[in-house]
Design a protein around this motif. Structure first.
Motif, mmCIF file in Angstrom:
data_model
loop_
_atom_site.group_PDB
_atom_site.id
_atom_site.type_symbol
_atom_site.label_atom_id
_atom_site.label_comp_id
_atom_site.label_asym_id
_atom_site.label_seq_id
_atom_site.Cartn_x
_atom_site.Cartn_y
_atom_site.Cartn_z
ATOM 1 N N SER A 1 42.018 53.852 23.210
ATOM 2 C CA SER A 1 41.798 54.777 24.434
ATOM 3 C C SER A 1 42.245 56.374 24.102
ATOM 4 N N LYS A 2 43.397 56.236 23.470
ATOM 5 C CA LYS A 2 43.955 57.831 23.062
ATOM 6 C C LYS A 2 43.455 58.240 22.095
ATOM 7 N N LEU A 3 42.880 57.457 20.963
ATOM 8 C CA LEU A 3 42.426 57.870 19.737
ATOM 9 C C LEU A 3 40.808 58.431 20.111
ATOM 10 N N LYS A 4 40.289 57.828 21.042
ATOM 11 C CA LYS A 4 38.772 58.444 21.351
ATOM 12 C C LYS A 4 39.061 59.878 22.131
ATOM 13 N N SER A 5 40.348 60.156 22.547
ATOM 14 C CA SER A 5 40.195 61.497 23.311
ATOM 15 C C SER A 5 40.549 62.705 22.387
ATOM 16 N N ASN A 6 40.456 62.518 21.069
ATOM 17 C CA ASN A 6 40.748 63.604 19.905
ATOM 18 C C ASN A 6 39.543 64.252 19.852
ATOM 19 N N LYS A 7 39.545 65.448 19.559
ATOM 20 C CA LYS A 7 38.125 66.378 19.290
ATOM 21 C C LYS A 7 37.309 65.690 17.913
ATOM 22 N N ASN A 8 38.230 65.622 17.000
ATOM 23 C CA ASN A 8 37.646 65.326 15.600
ATOM 24 C C ASN A 8 37.452 63.689 15.467
ATOM 25 N N VAL A 9 37.075 63.208 16.675
ATOM 26 C CA VAL A 9 36.761 61.672 16.587
ATOM 27 C C VAL A 9 35.476 61.386 17.246
ATOM 28 N N THR A 10 34.730 60.485 16.458
ATOM 29 C CA THR A 10 33.169 60.162 17.040
ATOM 30 C C THR A 10 33.481 58.772 17.472
ATOM 31 N N ASN B 1 30.756 55.628 18.075
ATOM 32 C CA ASN B 1 29.165 55.056 17.932
ATOM 33 C C ASN B 1 29.392 53.723 18.343
ATOM 34 N N GLU B 2 29.135 53.246 19.623
ATOM 35 C CA GLU B 2 28.977 52.112 20.229
ATOM 36 C C GLU B 2 30.535 51.415 19.850
ATOM 37 N N ASP B 3 30.730 50.557 19.089
ATOM 38 C CA ASP B 3 32.283 49.895 19.040
ATOM 39 C C ASP B 3 32.836 50.445 17.548
ATOM 40 N N ILE B 4 32.294 51.678 17.189
ATOM 41 C CA ILE B 4 32.813 52.095 15.877
ATOM 42 C C ILE B 4 33.517 53.352 16.116
ATOM 43 N N THR C 1 37.933 54.712 9.859
ATOM 44 C CA THR C 1 36.959 53.993 10.401
ATOM 45 C C THR C 1 37.425 52.574 11.001
ATOM 46 N N ILE C 2 37.327 52.462 12.367
ATOM 47 C CA ILE C 2 37.826 51.328 13.042
ATOM 48 C C ILE C 2 36.853 50.726 13.890
#
Length: 260
Positions: free
Chosen positions: A212-221, A223-226, A239-240
């Motif tokens: 949840s915190k990782l997703k809040s970064n600006k340089n993070v995309t 795509n569904e569950d990736i 890639t996670i």
């Protein structure tokens, strides 16, 4: 004539029932004596009245003094009672204020705790621990994976720990000499750190991902569950894949991990 006087005197002495006549001088002396006695009695009475009045005045003054003393004592007692009552009221008020302050602090703590749970704390509904140990020529590698799942049974947090236990000091020192750090610092949602233990000849690498915190970064995309995150200093992004509980168990068992 002389004989008559003698006879008269003899009558004074010997004649029964004879009363000697009172002279003017004697009468005046008697009157003066009575007046003196009356004046004496009157003086005594006046003195007695004066003493009585003096005692009455003295007694009155004494009573007034006693009354004034009692009034002063009563005033002092009332003042003491008022002071005690004020202290008691002040103490009661202070106690009430302290209880009120404690209540306010408790309410603030509860509100902050609820806000933390709702907006900041990650809530997980299941945990899974998987472990694998591999024996190589120069070291033994132990890997531990710990997964935290959300209410949809998808991974919400992932902890990976790898420990290298070297069999010789030479092998440990050689690895340490050629080691290039890959630690990730000051990146929201990812924390990676390493440490060497010269006493035990071990190297440990630990990585924690909070999705949840990782997703809040600006340089993070996402795509569904990736999740794809670009980390400064790395050529390729990390890639996670957000996997499910069942898939995690299956993939770990396939690669030789035991889970519980």
């Amino acid at each position: 004539m002389k004989e008559e006087n003698q006879n008269s005197n003899q009558m004074d002495i010997f004649t029964k029932g004879f009363v000697k006549p009172v002279t003017l001088k004697e009468e005046l002396e008697k009157i003066e004596k009575i007046e003196i006695e009356e004046e004496t009695e009157e003086t005594k009475e006046e003195n007695t009245n004066y003493e009585q009045n003096k005692e009455f005045v003295k007694e009155s003054k004494t009573n007034d003094a006693k009354m004034a003393e009692k009034v002063n004592e009563l005033i002092d007692e009332l003042a003491i009672q008022d002071e005690k009552r004020e202290k008691k009221e002040k103490k009661k008020k202070n106690k009430k204020n302290i209880i009120l302050l404690i209540g306010i602090i408790i309410e603030i703590i509860i509100i902050c705790f609820l806000a933390y749970i709702k907006f900041f704390k990650e809530t997980y509904y299941a945990e899974l621990n998987c472990k694998n140990q591999t024996d190589l020529d120069n070291y033994t590698m132990t890997m531990k994976n710990k997964y935290y799942f959300d209410k949809e049974n998808k991974v919400a947090k992932y902890e990976n720990n790898i420990t290298y236990k070297f069999k010789t000091t030479e092998a440990y020192q050689e690895y340490k000499k050629n080691y290039i750090s890959s630690d990730i610092k000051n990146y929201k949602g990812i924390k990676q750190s390493s440490k060497f233990n010269d006493k035990n000849n071990t190297y440990e690498n630990s990585t924690i991902y909070i999705y949840s915190k990782l997703k809040s970064n600006k340089n993070v995309t996402v795509n569904e569950d990736i999740i794809s995150a670009k980390i400064e200093g790395r050529e390729e992004p990390i890639t996670i894949y957000i996997d499910t509980y069942d898939n995690i168990i299956s993939s770990n068992e396939t690669t030789g991990f035991s889970c519980e």
